[in-house]
Design a protein around this motif. Structure first.
Motif, mmCIF file in Angstrom:
data_model
loop_
_atom_site.group_PDB
_atom_site.id
_atom_site.type_symbol
_atom_site.label_atom_id
_atom_site.label_comp_id
_atom_site.label_asym_id
_atom_site.label_seq_id
_atom_site.Cartn_x
_atom_site.Cartn_y
_atom_site.Cartn_z
ATOM 1 N N VAL A 139 0.851 -1.195 0.000
ATOM 2 C CA VAL A 139 0.000 0.000 0.000
ATOM 3 C C VAL A 139 0.885 1.242 0.000
ATOM 4 C CG1 VAL A 139 -1.755 1.300 1.261
ATOM 5 C CG2 VAL A 139 -1.819 -1.202 1.263
ATOM 6 N N VAL A 140 0.569 2.178 -0.890
ATOM 7 C CA VAL A 140 1.265 3.467 -0.911
ATOM 8 C C VAL A 140 0.204 4.570 -0.886
ATOM 9 C CG1 VAL A 140 2.855 4.995 -2.128
ATOM 10 C CG2 VAL A 140 3.159 2.506 -2.275
ATOM 11 N N ILE A 141 0.313 5.471 0.083
ATOM 12 C CA ILE A 141 -0.628 6.591 0.171
ATOM 13 C C ILE A 141 0.134 7.886 -0.051
ATOM 14 C CG2 ILE A 141 -2.291 7.821 1.606
ATOM 15 C CD1 ILE A 141 -2.964 5.248 2.981
ATOM 16 N N ILE A 142 -0.340 8.654 -1.019
ATOM 17 C CA ILE A 142 0.310 9.902 -1.428
ATOM 18 C C ILE A 142 -0.622 11.062 -1.101
ATOM 19 C CG2 ILE A 142 1.298 11.159 -3.382
ATOM 20 C CD1 ILE A 142 1.295 8.363 -4.842
ATOM 21 N N THR A 143 -0.077 12.139 -0.553
ATOM 22 C CA THR A 143 -0.888 13.347 -0.350
ATOM 23 C C THR A 143 -0.185 14.530 -0.995
ATOM 24 O OG1 THR A 143 0.111 14.039 1.756
ATOM 25 C CG2 THR A 143 -1.720 12.479 1.861
ATOM 26 N N GLY A 144 -1.007 15.435 -1.546
ATOM 27 C CA GLY A 144 -0.475 16.665 -2.102
ATOM 28 C C GLY A 144 -0.363 16.654 -3.620
ATOM 29 N N GLY A 145 -0.293 17.860 -4.170
ATOM 30 C CA GLY A 145 -0.078 18.019 -5.598
ATOM 31 C C GLY A 145 -1.293 17.802 -6.468
ATOM 32 N N LEU A 146 -2.496 17.922 -5.899
ATOM 33 C CA LEU A 146 -3.722 17.702 -6.679
ATOM 34 C C LEU A 146 -4.506 18.981 -6.939
ATOM 35 C CD1 LEU A 146 -5.125 14.405 -5.082
ATOM 36 C CD2 LEU A 146 -3.646 14.679 -7.082
ATOM 37 N N GLY A 147 -3.920 20.127 -6.634
ATOM 38 C CA GLY A 147 -4.616 21.393 -6.843
ATOM 39 C C GLY A 147 -4.697 21.775 -8.316
ATOM 40 N N PRO A 148 -5.296 22.935 -8.609
ATOM 41 C CA PRO A 148 -5.502 23.351 -9.994
ATOM 42 C C PRO A 148 -4.336 24.117 -10.615
ATOM 43 C CG PRO A 148 -6.618 24.859 -8.535
ATOM 44 C CD PRO A 148 -6.007 23.804 -7.659
ATOM 45 N N THR A 149 -3.306 24.416 -9.832
ATOM 46 C CA THR A 149 -2.206 25.230 -10.360
ATOM 47 C C THR A 149 -1.206 24.383 -11.145
ATOM 48 O OG1 THR A 149 -0.922 24.986 -8.307
ATOM 49 C CG2 THR A 149 -2.436 26.849 -8.452
ATOM 50 N N LYS A 150 -0.329 25.073 -11.888
ATOM 51 C CA LYS A 150 0.586 24.369 -12.777
ATOM 52 C C LYS A 150 1.621 23.533 -12.036
ATOM 53 C CE LYS A 150 0.174 27.621 -16.622
ATOM 54 N NZ LYS A 150 0.880 28.575 -17.516
ATOM 55 N N ASP A 151 1.947 23.896 -10.798
ATOM 56 C CA ASP A 151 2.941 23.110 -10.064
ATOM 57 C C ASP A 151 2.322 21.900 -9.367
ATOM 58 O OD1 ASP A 151 1.523 24.647 -8.251
ATOM 59 O OD2 ASP A 151 3.220 24.916 -6.891
ATOM 60 N N ASP A 152 1.008 21.731 -9.480
ATOM 61 C CA ASP A 152 0.343 20.543 -8.933
ATOM 62 C C ASP A 152 0.326 19.469 -10.017
ATOM 63 O OD1 ASP A 152 -0.420 21.445 -6.269
ATOM 64 O OD2 ASP A 152 -1.794 22.803 -7.287
ATOM 65 N N ILE A 153 1.348 18.614 -9.997
ATOM 66 C CA ILE A 153 1.569 17.687 -11.115
ATOM 67 C C ILE A 153 1.333 16.226 -10.744
ATOM 68 C CG2 ILE A 153 3.234 19.252 -12.176
ATOM 69 C CD1 ILE A 153 5.434 17.392 -11.060
#
Length: 255
Positions: A139-153
């Motif tokens: 299991v791998v859980i990732i948080t972050g980087g899901l926003g609408p801006t260009k640096d959210d990749i």
């Protein structure tokens, strides 16, 4: 395969230690066939449905990711990796509370946290870290980087890793539009991107924000889960979506 038509369930259970030892030293799987029941001898007794044909051929190798996962979980503890993504974490601009909360959820359910990692907003780091984590843990859980801006990749990088196209999820699109209209914010092209999700993922609906969670599975049956970095959104998704799904997918010590 060992076929003994007249063997009773009681006798099969009596023979279990012997055949279990044989099964562990061989690449093949051993079955004892009894009327209307097939007792699988690999440390567990699993009856077939009454309608099953007693002498049917049973494949020694199971191909689906879920079946491979079920075989593995009977033999070892499920391990997890937590990955938090964001340059703001690395420079000390914000404190990572997400990994603490996620670790508590996993530990309570009987999943051992193998590693916690914080990385920056770069595709290369995400690709390399996720590949290593999926190789080491189920299991791998990732948080972050899901926003609408260009640096959210994160979302687009995950689509690339899993070799998947993207499509608009209508339920997410309608939800995002409604949330923004209530706040007097225009539903523009940037915000519309929040509803774009990889074709191969299961969407985890985020009722408290605009970024949905995403559930991926690889060919080994290992799971990668991507969640928004906003703490209260992440917390709701862990409680409402992630933990029930993990408990359904894996046989956990605390189940």
């Amino acid at each position: 395969m060992i076929a003994i038509p007249e063997m009773t369930p009681a006798i099969a259970m009596w023979c279990l230690p012997y055949f279990s030892a044989v099964g562990k030293s061989s690449s093949s799987e051993i079955y004892i066939i009894i009327p209307a029941t097939a007792a699988r001898i690999n440390g567990n007794m699993a009856p077939f449905p009454e309608s099953s044909t007693p002498n049917m051929a049973v494949s020694a190798r199971q191909s689906s990711a879920q079946q491979r996962r079920q075989q593995k979980i009977l033999k070892k503890t499920i391990k997890a990796t937590i990955i938090t993504i964001g340059d703001e974490i690395l420079i000390g601009q914000i404190v990572d509370t997400n990994s603490v909360s996620i670790a508590k959820h996993l530990n309570t359910a009987g999943i051992t946290v193998h590693e916690k990692i914080s990385i920056g907003d770069t595709a290369q780091q995400i690709e390399q870290t996720l590949a290593r984590a999926l190789a080491q843990t189920e299991v791998v859980i990732i948080t972050g980087g899901l926003g609408p801006t260009k640096d959210d990749i994160t979302k687009h990088t995950l689509a690339k890793i899993f070799e998947s196209g993207m499509h608009e999820d209508k339920r997410v699109a309608d939800h995002v539009r409604t949330m923004l209209e209530r706040r007097g914010i225009e539903y523009n092209a940037l915000n519309q991107g929040q509803a774009m999700v990889p074709d191969c993922c299961t969407v985890l609906f985020n009722a408290h924000g605009t970024a949905p969670g995403m559930w991926f599975e690889d060919e080994r049956g290992h799971v990668a889960i991507s969640l928004p970095g906003v703490p209260f959104e992440m917390e709701h998704l862990m409680e409402d979506e992630v933990m029930p799904r993990l408990k359904a997918c894996f046989t956990l010590r605390a189940n």
